[in-house]
Motif scaffolding. Structure first.
Motif, PDB file in Angstrom:
ATOM      1  N   LEU A  38       0.860  -1.183   0.000  1.00 20.60           N
ATOM      2  CA  LEU A  38       0.000   0.000   0.000  1.00 20.60           C
ATOM      3  C   LEU A  38       0.893   1.228   0.000  1.00 20.60           C
ATOM      4  CD1 LEU A  38      -2.757   1.476   0.360  1.00 20.60           C
ATOM      5  CD2 LEU A  38      -2.436   1.199   2.839  1.00 20.60           C
ATOM      6  N   ASP A  39       0.682   2.111  -0.967  1.00 20.14           N
ATOM      7  CA  ASP A  39       1.370   3.399  -1.024  1.00 20.14           C
ATOM      8  C   ASP A  39       0.350   4.465  -0.656  1.00 20.14           C
ATOM      9  OD1 ASP A  39       2.886   5.647  -1.544  1.00 20.14           O
ATOM     10  OD2 ASP A  39       3.301   5.148  -3.639  1.00 20.14           O
ATOM     11  N   ILE A  40       0.497   5.022   0.545  1.00 19.67           N
ATOM     12  CA  ILE A  40      -0.426   6.036   1.065  1.00 19.67           C
ATOM     13  C   ILE A  40      -0.015   7.401   0.523  1.00 19.67           C
ATOM     14  CG2 ILE A  40      -1.210   7.199   3.170  1.00 19.67           C
ATOM     15  CD1 ILE A  40      -0.725   4.517   4.643  1.00 19.67           C
ATOM     16  N   VAL A  58       0.536  -3.559  -5.879  1.00 22.90           N
ATOM     17  CA  VAL A  58       0.495  -2.271  -5.185  1.00 22.90           C
ATOM     18  C   VAL A  58      -0.849  -1.584  -5.348  1.00 22.90           C
ATOM     19  CG1 VAL A  58       1.613  -0.016  -4.941  1.00 22.90           C
ATOM     20  CG2 VAL A  58       2.975  -2.004  -5.636  1.00 22.90           C
ATOM     21  N   ASP A  59      -1.418  -1.142  -4.217  1.00 29.00           N
ATOM     22  CA  ASP A  59      -2.555  -0.231  -4.195  1.00 29.00           C
ATOM     23  C   ASP A  59      -1.984   1.156  -3.948  1.00 29.00           C
ATOM     24  OD1 ASP A  59      -4.346  -2.340  -4.488  1.00 29.00           O
ATOM     25  OD2 ASP A  59      -4.684  -2.540  -2.333  1.00 29.00           O
ATOM     26  N   ILE A  63      -5.809  11.271  -3.303  1.00 37.45           N
ATOM     27  CA  ILE A  63      -7.039  12.023  -3.544  1.00 37.45           C
ATOM     28  C   ILE A  63      -7.063  12.617  -4.950  1.00 37.45           C
ATOM     29  CG2 ILE A  63      -6.195  14.239  -2.648  1.00 37.45           C
ATOM     30  CD1 ILE A  63      -9.022  14.594  -1.394  1.00 37.45           C
ATOM     31  N   SER A  64      -5.885  12.812  -5.557  1.00 34.99           N
ATOM     32  CA  SER A  64      -5.794  13.496  -6.837  1.00 34.99           C
ATOM     33  C   SER A  64      -5.935  12.543  -8.017  1.00 34.99           C
ATOM     34  CB  SER A  64      -4.453  14.239  -6.941  1.00 34.99           C
ATOM     35  OG  SER A  64      -4.291  14.777  -8.231  1.00 34.99           O
ATOM     36  N   VAL A  81      -5.978   3.969  -6.687  1.00 35.61           N
ATOM     37  CA  VAL A  81      -7.220   4.098  -5.927  1.00 35.61           C
ATOM     38  C   VAL A  81      -7.398   5.577  -5.607  1.00 35.61           C
ATOM     39  CG1 VAL A  81      -8.450   3.465  -3.813  1.00 35.61           C
ATOM     40  CG2 VAL A  81      -6.884   1.811  -4.889  1.00 35.61           C
ATOM     41  N   CYS A  82      -8.377   6.213  -6.240  1.00 36.07           N
ATOM     42  CA  CYS A  82      -8.641   7.622  -5.984  1.00 36.07           C
ATOM     43  C   CYS A  82      -9.575   7.715  -4.775  1.00 36.07           C
ATOM     44  CB  CYS A  82      -9.264   8.278  -7.214  1.00 36.07           C
ATOM     45  SG  CYS A  82      -9.331  10.070  -7.075  1.00 36.07           S
TER      46      CYS A  82
END
Length: 189
Positions: A38-40, A58-59, A63-64, A81-82
């Motif tokens: 997961l890449d936050i 990878v997820d 927000i962009s 994942v937006c």
């Protein structure tokens, strides 16, 4: 959410950030078991692309939609994942690697711990509150870590590496806290 998305979209339209993954990720990713990552606050995916090239599924959450749409030559094992991280929830016991680079949302701390599988690795680096001529970071205190705050937030994990230091990236100095930690077993809530 719409206002935040618009602000970050505008920033990513102006920004021509580097494509190299964060140094801390290049240094420590090998300590994670293979599997899901997961890449936050993935932005344009510099870290997510690197991890996908290392074989992780990878997820990449951000927000962009402009930033995520800029992830070119996306490999099939990278899923953008937006989502607004103010309300995004990390599923428990899902990821063998979670990376959080230059983003701070304290409400996610318990979810990050719970989101790691046993043996999973956390790589976290974000801005520290500081001052002086070499200081370059967000001005809002909500986005700045206090001394040892990151260390204390992740004490339920086995800390492998921790430092607070002046770092350089792209010719710009910034104070940061860097943490690498492992979830050794299931941790009760």
């Amino acid at each position: 959410m719409k206002r935040d998305r618009a602000r970050w979209n505008a920033k990513h339209r102006r920004k021509t950030g580097g494509s190299a993954p964060a140094a801390v990720i290049r240094r420590f990713w090998r300590h994670a078991p293979g599997g899901r990552a997961l890449d936050i606050a993935a932005g344009t995916g510099r870290n997510a692309r690197y991890l996908a090239a290392q074989g992780f599924r990878v997820d990449a959450v951000d927000i962009s939609d402009v930033a995520l749409g800029g992830i070119t030559d996306r490999p099939p094992n990278l899923r953008p994942v937006c989502a607004d991280l103010a309300c995004f929830n990390i599923p428990p016991a899902t990821y063998s690697l979670i990376v959080n680079i230059r983003f701070l949302k304290r409400r996610l701390f318990p979810q990050i711990i719970a989101g790691l599988v046993p043996g999973g690795l956390l790589i976290f680096e974000s801005y520290l509150a500081g001052s002086g001529p070499d200081y370059c970071a967000p001005s809002c205190r909500d986005y700045l870590l206090g001394p040892n705050e990151l260390l204390h937030a992740f004490l339920p994990l086995h800390i492998r590496y921790y430092r607070e230091a002046l770092l350089m990236e792209g010719g710009r100095p910034f104070f940061a806290a860097t943490l690498v930690a492992v979830r050794e077993s299931l941790i009760p809530p």
